[in-house]
Design a protein around this motif. Structure first.
Motif, PDB file in Angstrom:
ATOM      1  N   SER A 104       0.847  -1.184   0.000  1.00 53.08           N
ATOM      2  CA  SER A 104       0.000   0.000   0.000  1.00 53.08           C
ATOM      3  C   SER A 104       0.887   1.240   0.000  1.00 53.08           C
ATOM      4  CB  SER A 104      -0.879  -0.051   1.252  1.00 53.08           C
ATOM      5  OG  SER A 104      -1.580   1.150   1.375  1.00 53.08           O
ATOM      6  N   GLN A 105       0.601   2.178  -0.903  1.00 54.16           N
ATOM      7  CA  GLN A 105       1.377   3.418  -0.984  1.00 54.16           C
ATOM      8  C   GLN A 105       0.629   4.539  -0.265  1.00 54.16           C
ATOM      9  OE1 GLN A 105       4.557   3.220  -2.740  1.00 54.16           O
ATOM     10  NE2 GLN A 105       3.859   1.147  -2.324  1.00 54.16           N
ATOM     11  N   ASN A 106       1.344   5.619   0.031  1.00 57.51           N
ATOM     12  CA  ASN A 106       0.755   6.721   0.796  1.00 57.51           C
ATOM     13  C   ASN A 106      -0.474   7.341   0.137  1.00 57.51           C
ATOM     14  OD1 ASN A 106       2.633   6.513   2.793  1.00 57.51           O
ATOM     15  ND2 ASN A 106       4.049   7.972   1.843  1.00 57.51           N
ATOM     16  N   ASN A 107      -0.455   7.437  -1.199  1.00 58.89           N
ATOM     17  CA  ASN A 107      -1.527   8.135  -1.912  1.00 58.89           C
ATOM     18  C   ASN A 107      -2.725   7.243  -2.222  1.00 58.89           C
ATOM     19  OD1 ASN A 107      -0.020   6.554  -3.556  1.00 58.89           O
ATOM     20  ND2 ASN A 107       0.492   8.135  -5.045  1.00 58.89           N
ATOM     21  N   GLY A 108      -2.846   6.128  -1.523  1.00 59.13           N
ATOM     22  CA  GLY A 108      -3.975   5.232  -1.754  1.00 59.13           C
ATOM     23  C   GLY A 108      -3.734   4.242  -2.876  1.00 59.13           C
ATOM     24  N   HIS A 192      12.708  -4.161 -11.532  1.00 55.22           N
ATOM     25  CA  HIS A 192      11.487  -4.921 -11.263  1.00 55.22           C
ATOM     26  C   HIS A 192      10.307  -4.227 -11.925  1.00 55.22           C
ATOM     27  CE1 HIS A 192      13.989  -7.120  -8.652  1.00 55.22           C
ATOM     28  NE2 HIS A 192      14.099  -6.172  -7.737  1.00 55.22           N
ATOM     29  N   LEU A 193       9.337  -5.022 -12.370  1.00 51.78           N
ATOM     30  CA  LEU A 193       8.156  -4.429 -13.003  1.00 51.78           C
ATOM     31  C   LEU A 193       7.175  -3.991 -11.921  1.00 51.78           C
ATOM     32  CD1 LEU A 193       6.541  -3.748 -15.584  1.00 51.78           C
ATOM     33  CD2 LEU A 193       5.506  -6.024 -15.404  1.00 51.78           C
ATOM     34  N   ILE A 194       6.805  -2.710 -11.980  1.00 49.13           N
ATOM     35  CA  ILE A 194       5.877  -2.138 -11.003  1.00 49.13           C
ATOM     36  C   ILE A 194       4.547  -1.866 -11.702  1.00 49.13           C
ATOM     37  CG2 ILE A 194       5.458  -0.172  -9.450  1.00 49.13           C
ATOM     38  CD1 ILE A 194       8.030  -1.360  -8.615  1.00 49.13           C
ATOM     39  N   VAL A 195       3.454  -2.269 -11.083  1.00 44.85           N
ATOM     40  CA  VAL A 195       2.127  -1.877 -11.565  1.00 44.85           C
ATOM     41  C   VAL A 195       1.445  -1.144 -10.417  1.00 44.85           C
ATOM     42  CG1 VAL A 195      -0.059  -2.638 -12.562  1.00 44.85           C
ATOM     43  CG2 VAL A 195       2.036  -3.898 -13.085  1.00 44.85           C
ATOM     44  N   ASP A 196       1.257   0.163 -10.589  1.00 44.60           N
ATOM     45  CA  ASP A 196       0.603   0.989  -9.568  1.00 44.60           C
ATOM     46  C   ASP A 196      -0.876   1.124  -9.922  1.00 44.60           C
ATOM     47  OD1 ASP A 196       2.756   1.443  -7.920  1.00 44.60           O
ATOM     48  OD2 ASP A 196       3.345   3.322  -8.893  1.00 44.60           O
ATOM     49  N   ILE A 197      -1.728   0.713  -9.014  1.00 43.07           N
ATOM     50  CA  ILE A 197      -3.175   0.706  -9.277  1.00 43.07           C
ATOM     51  C   ILE A 197      -3.850   1.735  -8.380  1.00 43.07           C
ATOM     52  CG2 ILE A 197      -5.259  -0.733  -9.260  1.00 43.07           C
ATOM     53  CD1 ILE A 197      -3.235  -3.157  -9.577  1.00 43.07           C
ATOM     54  N   LYS A 198      -4.580   2.653  -9.014  1.00 40.85           N
ATOM     55  CA  LYS A 198      -5.229   3.731  -8.260  1.00 40.85           C
ATOM     56  C   LYS A 198      -6.409   3.202  -7.451  1.00 40.85           C
ATOM     57  CE  LYS A 198      -4.459   7.835 -11.166  1.00 40.85           C
ATOM     58  NZ  LYS A 198      -5.223   8.794 -11.988  1.00 40.85           N
ATOM     59  N   PRO A 199      -6.718   3.877  -6.336  1.00 39.57           N
ATOM     60  CA  PRO A 199      -7.852   3.438  -5.512  1.00 39.57           C
ATOM     61  C   PRO A 199      -9.178   3.826  -6.163  1.00 39.57           C
ATOM     62  CG  PRO A 199      -6.922   5.451  -4.616  1.00 39.57           C
ATOM     63  CD  PRO A 199      -6.052   5.066  -5.779  1.00 39.57           C
ATOM     64  N   PRO A 200     -10.273   3.179  -5.743  1.00 39.02           N
ATOM     65  CA  PRO A 200     -11.590   3.583  -6.237  1.00 39.02           C
ATOM     66  C   PRO A 200     -11.901   5.014  -5.800  1.00 39.02           C
ATOM     67  CG  PRO A 200     -11.737   1.594  -4.865  1.00 39.02           C
ATOM     68  CD  PRO A 200     -10.335   2.081  -4.776  1.00 39.02           C
ATOM     69  N   PHE A 201     -12.827   5.666  -6.497  1.00 41.12           N
ATOM     70  CA  PHE A 201     -13.246   7.003  -6.075  1.00 41.12           C
ATOM     71  C   PHE A 201     -13.929   6.905  -4.716  1.00 41.12           C
ATOM     72  CE2 PHE A 201     -13.407   7.682 -10.801  1.00 41.12           C
ATOM     73  CZ  PHE A 201     -12.299   8.511 -10.835  1.00 41.12           C
TER      74      PHE A 201
END
Ligand code: ZN
Length: 420
Positions: A104-108, A192-201
């Motif tokens: 989990s990243q800081n920005n959700g 390394h391959l990173i996939v950053d997935i945004k949180p739901p609204f």
């Protein structure tokens, strides 16, 4: 006779040594985006688009294109301007996928990291029903099933790596949020391959949302021109400026790619303008992206082509396109032509839902008159906002189709082995 034989022998040698001898070799991608296509020309469909520093194994060459082996029985083609040859002594082996971590990243944002020992070609396919990202790793084998799911990441659930061929791994990420809001894939410094997935609204309100607005054309590029010479770029900017004002009045943040009648990019080549618009909009890290255009056909059919169209490309953008089309048609009283799936340059990014609206036909005599009218322009802007609101209302609804995955407890206990 002897002279003739010597001549023939010399000729044979000449033929043998001048025949094109091409040996397989390693390449590395150098372009910001390298398309891997099904054939050796830009006419062929893309298999995937790669970031810089991906290492590829070239097995042939035709014109300005390399044929690259992605996996057993899966080849593609890359343009030589997008890659650089590595030394002929470089051979590429099958890379190893050792671990996958979900943090989990800081920005959700939820980050999925694929631990690899080489920058391999990959492909990500998004689906909405069920809500998934399928990650294909080429020239790669899963070395072990080390999968670690850290706290606060239950909305993204990776499945065990599937070995599709000896050198092709697929990992399906099940997403709890049916209405995806965007993702970005890139290689970390460590490779390394990173996939950053945004949180739901978090809410259905436009307040607090950041909306990127792209008024189509501008500067030297007038876009389409109407029968009385009204220019598309002027209509697009007028609608976009009202859109910005009204969104800000509703508490949203609105970012325009251009505020005036100027190009966004350096002017040439033509593709650089669209690239500049994409870069500017992506830089704003928007929640949604709307490109505002007006339509045109040749003068032969100008009288018969009229109405509204909305386009999208990524699956997650379809709902936004449908809602905007519906509300725009209602606000303008125009003909509901269609919602279209088209690979427009500004729609290809996966950072957020992206749509392109064609409010009306500037080539149609009556619609051109309407487009000049400030009241019509304001209704177009309000129609787009109503569409955004309808989309957000639907996007924060609880999922109607739940991903077919086991519970998280079961998932983590079965996936983390003795070492985990
Ligand atoms: Zn246009």
């Amino acid at each position: 006779m002897a002279t003739n034989l010597r001549f023939i022998a010399a000729l044979t040698l000449l033929v043998v040594f001048s025949a094109p001898v091409w040996s397989a070799r390693a390449l590395v991608t150098t372009a910001a985006k390298s398309g891997v296509r099904c054939g050796p020309s830009a006419e062929y469909a893309r298999l995937t688009v790669l970031p810089p520093q991906v290492r590829l194994w070239a097995i042939g060459r035709e014109g300005s294109w390399y044929q690259v082996k992605l996996a057993e029985n899966l080849v593609g083609w890359v343009q030589n301007s997008d890659v650089r040859e590595l030394g002929t002594d470089v051979t590429l082996r099958t890379a190893r996928l050792t671990d996958i971590s979900v943090t989990s990243q800081n920005n959700g944002v939820t980050r999925v990291t694929f631990f690899l020992n080489d920058r391999v070609a990959f492909r990500i396919r998004q689906s909405v029903f069920p809500s998934q990202l399928k990650v294909d790793l080429f020239r790669c084998a899963a070395a072990q099933n080390g999968l670690k799911q850290f706290p606060g990441t239950s909305t993204v659930r990776p499945n065990l790596p599937q070995q599709m061929a000896t050198d092709w791994v697929e990992v399906t990420l099940d997403l709890q949020n049916v209405h995806q809001t965007g993702y970005q894939a890139y290689f970390s410094q460590a490779g390394h391959l990173i996939v950053d997935i945004k949180p739901p609204f978090a809410s259905a309100s436009v307040a607090g949302k950041r909306i990127a607005i792209d008024p189509g054309h501008g500067g030297m590029d007038s876009g389409a021109v109407g029968p009385t010479r009204y220019r598309e770029k002027d209509a697009n900017l007028a609608i976009s400026q009202i859109l910005k004002r009204e969104l800000m009045a509703a508490g949203a943040e609105a970012v325009l790619t251009r505020e005036t009648d100027k190009a966004v990019g350096p002017g040439s080549p033509a593709g650089a303008e669209l690239e500049a618009r994409v870069a500017k909009s992506k830089g704003a890290d928007p929640d949604l992206f709307i490109s505002v255009h007006n339509n045109a056909v040749g003068s032969g059919s100008a009288a018969t082509a009229y109405g509204t169209e909305t386009y999208y490309w990524t699956p997650m953008s379809q709902l936004l396109a449908a809602k905007i089309q519906q509300e725009l048609v209602a606000a303008l009283g125009t003909r509901d032509r269609f919602v279209g799936w088209q690979r427009f340059y500004v729609l290809r990014e996966t950072d957020c839902p992206r749509v392109l609206v064609e409010c009306a036909f500037i080539s149609h005599p009556e619609e051109e008159v309407k487009l000049k009218d400030a009241g019509f322009q304001a209704r177009a802007a309000r129609g787009i906002i109503a569409g955004i609101q309808a989309y957000l209302a639907a996007a924060v609804q609880p999922p109607t189709v739940s991903p077919a995955v086991p519970g998280l407890d079961l998932l983590s206990s079965s996936l983390i082995g003795p070492e985990g």
